[in-house]
Write an enzyme that holds these catalytic residues in place. Structure first.
Site, PDB file in Angstrom:
ATOM      1  N   ASP A 506       0.708  -1.251  -0.190  1.00 54.02           N
ATOM      2  CA  ASP A 506      -0.087   0.142   0.042  1.00 54.02           C
ATOM      3  C   ASP A 506       0.811   1.299  -0.134  1.00 54.02           C
ATOM      4  O   ASP A 506       1.976   0.987   0.265  1.00 54.02           O
ATOM      5  CB  ASP A 506      -0.802  -0.166   1.189  1.00 54.02           C
ATOM      6  CG  ASP A 506      -2.209  -0.902   1.091  1.00 54.02           C
ATOM      7  OD1 ASP A 506      -2.451  -1.168   0.211  1.00 54.02           O
ATOM      8  OD2 ASP A 506      -2.790  -1.136   2.129  1.00 54.02           O
ATOM      9  N   GLY A 751      -4.896   3.543  -4.137  1.00 54.93           N
ATOM     10  CA  GLY A 751      -6.178   3.953  -4.936  1.00 54.93           C
ATOM     11  C   GLY A 751      -5.989   5.249  -5.338  1.00 54.93           C
ATOM     12  O   GLY A 751      -7.013   6.060  -5.995  1.00 54.93           O
ATOM     13  N   ASP A 752      -4.788   5.837  -5.213  1.00 58.99           N
ATOM     14  CA  ASP A 752      -4.505   7.367  -5.602  1.00 58.99           C
ATOM     15  C   ASP A 752      -4.379   7.269  -7.237  1.00 58.99           C
ATOM     16  O   ASP A 752      -4.241   6.387  -7.992  1.00 58.99           O
ATOM     17  CB  ASP A 752      -3.070   7.789  -5.240  1.00 58.99           C
ATOM     18  CG  ASP A 752      -3.470   8.722  -4.142  1.00 58.99           C
ATOM     19  OD1 ASP A 752      -4.710   9.025  -3.727  1.00 58.99           O
ATOM     20  OD2 ASP A 752      -2.436   9.003  -3.179  1.00 58.99           O
ATOM     21  N   ARG A 798      -5.151   3.906  -8.845  1.00 57.44           N
ATOM     22  CA  ARG A 798      -6.813   3.753  -8.780  1.00 57.44           C
ATOM     23  C   ARG A 798      -7.238   2.265  -8.871  1.00 57.44           C
ATOM     24  O   ARG A 798      -7.985   1.801  -9.541  1.00 57.44           O
ATOM     25  CB  ARG A 798      -7.418   4.322 -10.062  1.00 57.44           C
ATOM     26  CG  ARG A 798      -7.233   5.904 -10.087  1.00 57.44           C
ATOM     27  CD  ARG A 798      -7.736   6.393 -11.242  1.00 57.44           C
ATOM     28  NE  ARG A 798      -9.063   6.211 -11.409  1.00 57.44           N
ATOM     29  CZ  ARG A 798      -9.742   5.985 -12.387  1.00 57.44           C
ATOM     30  NH1 ARG A 798      -9.341   6.100 -13.686  1.00 57.44           N
ATOM     31  NH2 ARG A 798     -11.030   5.718 -12.594  1.00 57.44           N
ATOM     32  N   ASN A 889      25.680 -37.682  10.646  1.00 56.24           N
ATOM     33  CA  ASN A 889      25.166 -38.968  10.510  1.00 56.24           C
ATOM     34  C   ASN A 889      25.799 -39.881   9.569  1.00 56.24           C
ATOM     35  O   ASN A 889      26.033 -41.125  10.035  1.00 56.24           O
ATOM     36  CB  ASN A 889      23.807 -38.805  10.085  1.00 56.24           C
ATOM     37  CG  ASN A 889      22.828 -38.088  10.921  1.00 56.24           C
ATOM     38  OD1 ASN A 889      23.206 -38.247  12.175  1.00 56.24           O
ATOM     39  ND2 ASN A 889      21.657 -37.883  10.577  1.00 56.24           N
ATOM     40  N   ASN A 919      25.922 -38.229  18.783  1.00 56.96           N
ATOM     41  CA  ASN A 919      24.673 -37.900  17.855  1.00 56.96           C
ATOM     42  C   ASN A 919      23.311 -37.178  18.602  1.00 56.96           C
ATOM     43  O   ASN A 919      23.090 -36.353  17.963  1.00 56.96           O
ATOM     44  CB  ASN A 919      24.097 -39.262  17.597  1.00 56.96           C
ATOM     45  CG  ASN A 919      22.746 -39.113  16.740  1.00 56.96           C
ATOM     46  OD1 ASN A 919      23.227 -38.891  15.559  1.00 56.96           O
ATOM     47  ND2 ASN A 919      21.788 -39.807  17.069  1.00 56.96           N
TER      48      ASN A 919
END
Length: 1179
Positions: A506, A751-752, A798, A889, A919
């Protein structure tokens, strides 16, 4: 119940009288006062006007009453799934919550008519539009039917049958029972035991549990079920199983407590919501009540600045306008029309355009005052329905799903290695039985040792540290993010944000401060800018104000203070102006620079003759005052500068206010200034006036005793214009630049208008040479056309909430990981559609917060960047630990396998307890150390990983294989050739014990040094970067070193080792420390070469893995069928089992060697990766 039927029931008249305090006779007969002016604002939520009005019927009685013929079945038909809201047992009111809800679902004039208009609704709710509810009401003493409520009658009295009810002391019992209270049910907190159970239901944890049970059972048997020889050390094999159980408890508790704390944090955030009071009318008097105590039927006052807490119908008032953008997405101010006026218009067949009597919960009052009748509260209100609809359960994170599959694959490989070792040792044991002279118990003990070695390898192979690492990394990140203004509501958002490729932000409040400020202006020949450097030849605001004559200052103050609807107030203990952002900006200019002390005082000093409200078609507002010297009147007008310029024929000198003709050249210059301001993202406001000798002037048109505004908008005097801007937040351009450097595309969705959006986007660094598009144009494109445009799109101006949602959905369809910001109720769809939704903690609505995954507590874009950094830190932490874990491992499993096969007695070089320390304890500590590395700024210097990227990269495999080779080489050389190198006698038990101790000590120290190597995942050499900022890492390494030293000196019995001297310590540490320079060599080895080698060598491994995976599936399928045959299952159960079996097959990951073009574009090197069906997961 019958009174809730939509079909009008027969009229029942009861002539008995009732006490006046609880009657409705006087309440329903007086309609609210009317307001003559109708709104000219179109509303997309209203039913379109038709030339023929189906609701009008001729008068039905000689009293002049007209009854609206509305089909209730059509207007009030329940929506699917909402039927229960229309059925209420023993309802004394004419309407059910469902029927009243149809008023706002969406705004419905037919429903309003079907319910009898404002009068019918008030009558049906047994309320009064003037006096409100009775403060003495407990249970409702009379019932009213649907027909009685909705009939339009002029009868003075309406007699209602009295109900028999118990004497109750609590207020409004029936009203609360039928319509509920204005509270949403608290989201049921998940109990801690359920969170623990959810954390335990993890495949890795279940694998660990099986390993723990087997290990503990064998250990207990070794300890208590066998006879030990005198002098033998006590058996401590049971410790292994207990330690695994402790690890399971740690993982379960940490995970569940983290979820529990997260839920409580969000509850606390919602508790911060303003617990405000609002003014209602009860028994004809005004009372302040808590918003949670508002009831259906209450008459509520509305004033400028109020947040509407419930749904209702407007009764009456003056010029009431509401901002419904957060609730409906309608950006214009919606003018409200009184309910009775709407009903009168519907009855007369007048044009219904602009008729809007509906008050929506969640909207804000922008202008005016009034009262409205509450029709829906709590879960039945518009706000409540949205809030309840977006409550969702939190799901497992994608990273956890990836790691779960990886852990299962590793466990299967470890199980295969353990099975192979068990059968090799078993065949050798059976082959030697014929020549074995030991007793039966000794042979049984030897067989048990073989079984324990095999089980130990399974325990080593199961990556028990993985879930702990993920949990700790997420818990640590979310805790630190909360301190940095990010409340993480959904854990998966934290890791997802790390790989975000697009941010749709926004503008207002996120990129900007959401506080309009006057930053530039032109009055006559003088102009000013916020800073001198911004415009050559211009002054600062202070210099400009100091140069003005008092007469000019007064004229400007008059225009912004008198010609304004804003007012003084206080927010968070600070003085402020409350009203539209444009007006508050102008008032702040007058207060700070033009000598206005008090707005109330400035207004009191002037005699206002007429106020002319803002006209949306003319884009301006006006006021007329009487001049203080009595010489005449002054019209003050302010509004859109480009429009007001057309109404002017003269200009005023900024010093003397003397007027002169406005020439075409003057107009051209002013338009040029207006355009330059607009291109600089400034909102331009023109200030004009005109003095009159008399009021009203001769040429003015009069209506209702007042001058029509448009009739006097001619031959005005231009005073000046100002540029108002919502300034960009400090730090936003830098944050945008960093995001772009991190490979994240930032787009502005606002929205401008396009010009303002381009200016702000340019200032923020968002708009460079890309594409700017407006919402209506974007909406008209097909999906294919959008997909072509979106990669170049930088600003969507807009835009509506639906445009925003479409953009997010298309970005996701293109494979992007999308983050979105939103603050309004109407942003909820886009927030839910996005991979990560950010809501605003300060200005965001509760709906937006509920729909989002992360709440920005400071509404600042820079906080999004913080989330991006920590998201990458989480992924890095897990990969660092994974690199460390798999190295341990591989080395431990191969070492145990090789040494057990090579030893005549089938004993591993590392005992079960030693392997347990290496481990389990080391992995747990490593998880704590590596999962708590805070992010550095350098994490933003790389591109995000795509969703399909493997969790183990080519670089990681290179380090894993390189370190595993080194550790195996050093350990095996010490084990097999140590006696020769160090000159030890192979037959000397003491020296052999010391050698075994050195092997164990060296192996542990190699893990400690390798932990430092794993702090980096790239090919850079500085493994100590930022280590001083991770106190956990330093502390945990000190604990590990201290524990290892203690084990060597005092753990001889349990670990089957002995104390060693200084020389032997030096050999162990120096040999292990070589892993640091060795890591440099590994990093210098080209990735492309390693990938080629891995592809060649790894192919046989893949073939073997696939063979065993298929074999495992077939065996499990056979056992599954046998199990189903022995059970008398129902067809549904069998289907469920088949589905489960299918899911089990799908869950098995496939380890393949493939090209890595997508992930290493620089060298196009192939890589080893874990392939998962990510597409299926996304779908």
């Amino acid at each position: 119940m019958a009174s809730n039927n939509l079909a009008p029931p027969t009229l029942a008249v009861d002539t008995r009288t009732r006490p006046r305090s609880d009657t409705n006779e006087t309440r329903v007969m007086t309609p609210g006062s009317f307001v003559s002016n109708a709104s000219n604002i179109s509303n997309p939520f209203l039913t379109p006007a038709n030339s023929h009005n189906p609701f009008i019927t001729p008068a039905q009685s000689d009293c002049g009453s007209s009854i609206l013929s509305v089909d209730p079945e059509a207007a009030l038909r329940p929506d699917p799934g909402t039927e229960a809201d229309f059925l209420v047992e023993n309802n004394p009111f004419a309407f059910s919550p469902g029927q009243l809800g149809k008023l706002q679902n969406p705004k419905s004039l037919p429903a309003f008519s079907a319910l009898g208009g404002l009068t019918g609704i008030a009558r049906g709710l047994q309320s009064d539009i003037n006096a409100g509810l009775s403060v003495d009401e407990t249970s409702v003493r009379s019932s009213i039917t649907f027909e009685q409520a909705v009939r339009r009658t002029s009868d003075k009295f309406l007699y209602l049958p009295e109900r028999t009810s118990k004497s109750e002391s609590d207020s409004f019992l029936d009203r609360i029972r039928v319509f509920g209270k204005n509270v949403l049910p608290a989201k049921k907190a998940t109990p801690i035991w359920k969170l623990m159970w959810n954390a335990y239901n993890d495949k890795v944890i279940i694998l660990l549990t099986i390993a723990a049970v087997i290990s503990l059972a064998l250990g207990l048997y070794e300890t208590f079920g066998t006879v030990t020889e005198p002098g033998d050390p006590p058996s401590v094999d049971w410790v292994e199983g207990v330690a695994i159980i402790i690890a399971i408890l740690i993982v379960t508790l940490v995970g569940s407590l983290n979820d529990w704390q997260k839920e409580r944090a969000f509850v606390r955030l919602n508790a911060k919501k303003e617990d405000r009071e609002i003014k209602v009318i009860r028994s004809g008097k005004s009372y302040m009540v808590n918003v949670h105590d508002i009831l259906v039927g209450d008459v509520i006052h509305l004033e400028q600045g109020d947040l509407v807490p419930v749904d209702g119908v407007f009764i009456n008032g003056h010029d009431l306008k509401c901002d419904e953008s957060s609730a409906t997405g309608e950006s214009d101010a919606i003018k409200k029309t009184p309910g009775e006026q709407v009903m009168a218009a519907l009855e007369s067949g007048a044009d219904r355009k602009g008729l809007d009597p509906f008050i929506i919960s969640g909207s804000k009052v922008l202008e005016g005052v009034g009262t409205f009748l509450c029709t829906s509260v709590g879960v039945n209100s518009s706000f409540g329905k949205i809030m309840m609809s977006i409550r969702t359960d939190i799901e497992a994170t994608p990273l956890q799903k990836k790691l779960e599959r990886l852990a299962v694959a590793i466990a299967k490989l470890g199980g295969a290695a353990a099975g192979l070792l068990f059968f090799v040792l078993l065949f050798r044991f059976i082959a030697g039985l014929s020549t074995d002279a030991r007793t039966s118990s000794e042979k049984a003990s030897s067989f048990l040792d073989i079984l324990i070695v095999a089980v130990t390898i399974i325990v080593v192979a199961v990556p028990e540290g993985l879930p702990l690492a993920v949990t700790l990394a997420l818990a640590f990140a979310t805790t630190r993010l909360l301190k940095e203004n990010n409340l993480v509501r959904v854990l998966r958002a934290c890791e997802t944000m790390g790989n975000a490729t697009a941010i749709c932000s926004d503008k207002t409040g996120t990129l900007t401060t959401n506080k309009m400020t006057v930053v530039a202006g032109t009055f006559g020949q003088a102009s000013f800018a916020k800073f001198e450097s911004e415009k050559s030849g211009s002054q600062t605001i202070s210099q400009w104000a100091a140069s003005l004559m008092q007469k000019t200052k007064d004229a400007i103050v008059q225009s912004v203070a008198i010609n304004s609807t804003a007012f003084e107030g206080e927010e968070a203990g600070q003085f402020t102006f409350i009203g539209s952002k444009t007006e508050t900006a102008l008032l702040q200019l007058a207060r700070d620079h033009l000598g206005m002390q008090s707005l109330a005082e400035a207004r009191a000093n002037e005699e206002v003759v007429q106020m002319m409200p803002f006209d949306s078609s003319k884009k301006c507002m006006g006021a007329v005052i009487k001049l203080r010297d009595g010489s005449g009147y002054r019209l003050l007008v302010k509004g859109a500068s480009e429009i007001l310029l057309n109404y002017c024929s003269e200009k005023a000198d900024a010093e003397s206010l003397a007027t002169d003709a406005l020439t075409p050249d003057d107009r051209s210059k002013l338009r040029s200034i207006i355009d330059s301001y607009a291109k600089g993202s400034l909102r331009t406001i023109g200030i004009v006036f005109k003095d009159f000798t008399q009021w009203p002037p001769n040429y003015a048109e009069i209506e209702d005793g007042h001058v029509k505004f448009e009739s006097i908008l001619q031959d005005l005097v231009w005073l000046g214009l100002v540029g108002i801007q919502d300034p960009v937040r400090p730090g936003v351009p830098e944050a945008v630049q960093k995001a772009q450097n991190a490979g994240v595309v930032v787009r502005m969705v606002t929205g401008d208008n396009a010009v303002t959006a381009q200016a702000i986007a340019t200032e923020c660094g968002i708009y460079t040479d890309g594409l700017i598009m407006e919402g209506p144009d974007f909406r008209r494109l097909s999906d294919d056309e959008r997909d072509v445009i979106i990669p170049k799109l930088q600003v969507l101006a807009r835009s509506s909430p639906e445009d925003k949602r479409i953009l997010v959905a298309r970005l996701k369809a293109l494979g992007e990981t999308v983050a979105v910001t939103g603050d309004g109720t109407n942003d909820a769809p886009a927030l839910k559609t996005a991979d990560v939704g950010f809501s605003m903690g300060i200005c965001g609505t509760e709906v937006a917060k509920e729909a989002s995954e992360i709440v920005l507590m400071d509404d600042n874009f820079t906080s999004i960047l913080t989330a991006l950094k920590w998201g990458r830190a989480v992924n890095d932490s897990v990969q660092k630990f994974l690199q460390f874990q798999i190295t341990v491992n591989i080395t431990a499993v191969l070492l145990a396998f090789i040494s057990a096969v090579a030893d005549p007695d089938s004993h591993s070089v590392l005992t079960a307890v030693q392997l347990l320390w290496v481990n389990l304890i080391m992995d747990t500590f490593a998880a704590l150390a590596l999962a708590t590395d805070p992010p550095t700024e350098r994490v933003l210097d790389r591109a995000p990983q795509p969703k399909s990227a493997p969790i183990i990269t080519i670089n990681m495999w290179k380090m894993i294989i390189g370190q595993a080779i080194f550790q195996l080489a050093v350990t095996l050389v010490l084990y097999f050739a140590g006696s020769s190198i160090l000159g030890y006698d192979p037959n000397n038990d003491t020296q052999q014990t010391e050698l075994n101790t050195m092997v164990f000590n060296t192996f542990v120290w190699m893990q400690i040094f390798n932990e430092f190597n794993n702090r980096r995942l790239d090919n850079k050499f500085n493994i100590f970067e930022g280590i001083h900022r991770n106190k956990f890492f330093i502390l945990i390494n000190c604990i590990m070193i201290g524990a290892q030293v203690a084990i060597i000196f005092v753990g001889g019995t349990a670990f089957e080792i002995t104390a060693i001297d200084g020389t032997q310590w030096a050999i162990c540490i120096i040999a292990a420390a070589v892993s640091l320079p060795w890591a440099v060599v590994v990093r210098l080895f080209p990735d492309a070469w390693f990938a080629v080698i891995a592809k060649t060598v790894g192919a046989p491994v893949v073939i073997v893995y696939k063979y065993f995976a298929n074999l495992y599936r077939r065996v499990s399928s056979i056992f599954s069928r046998l199990w189903k045959k022995t059970k008398k299952s129902s067809p549904n159960e069998e289907k469920g089992e088949e589905k489960e079996e299918s899911q089990e097959r799908e869950a098995a990951p496939e380890i393949i060697v493939s090209g890595g073009d997508d992930y290493f574009p620089s060298n196009h090197a192939p890589e080893i990766q874990i392939i998962e069906d990510l597409e299926r997961g996304r779908k």
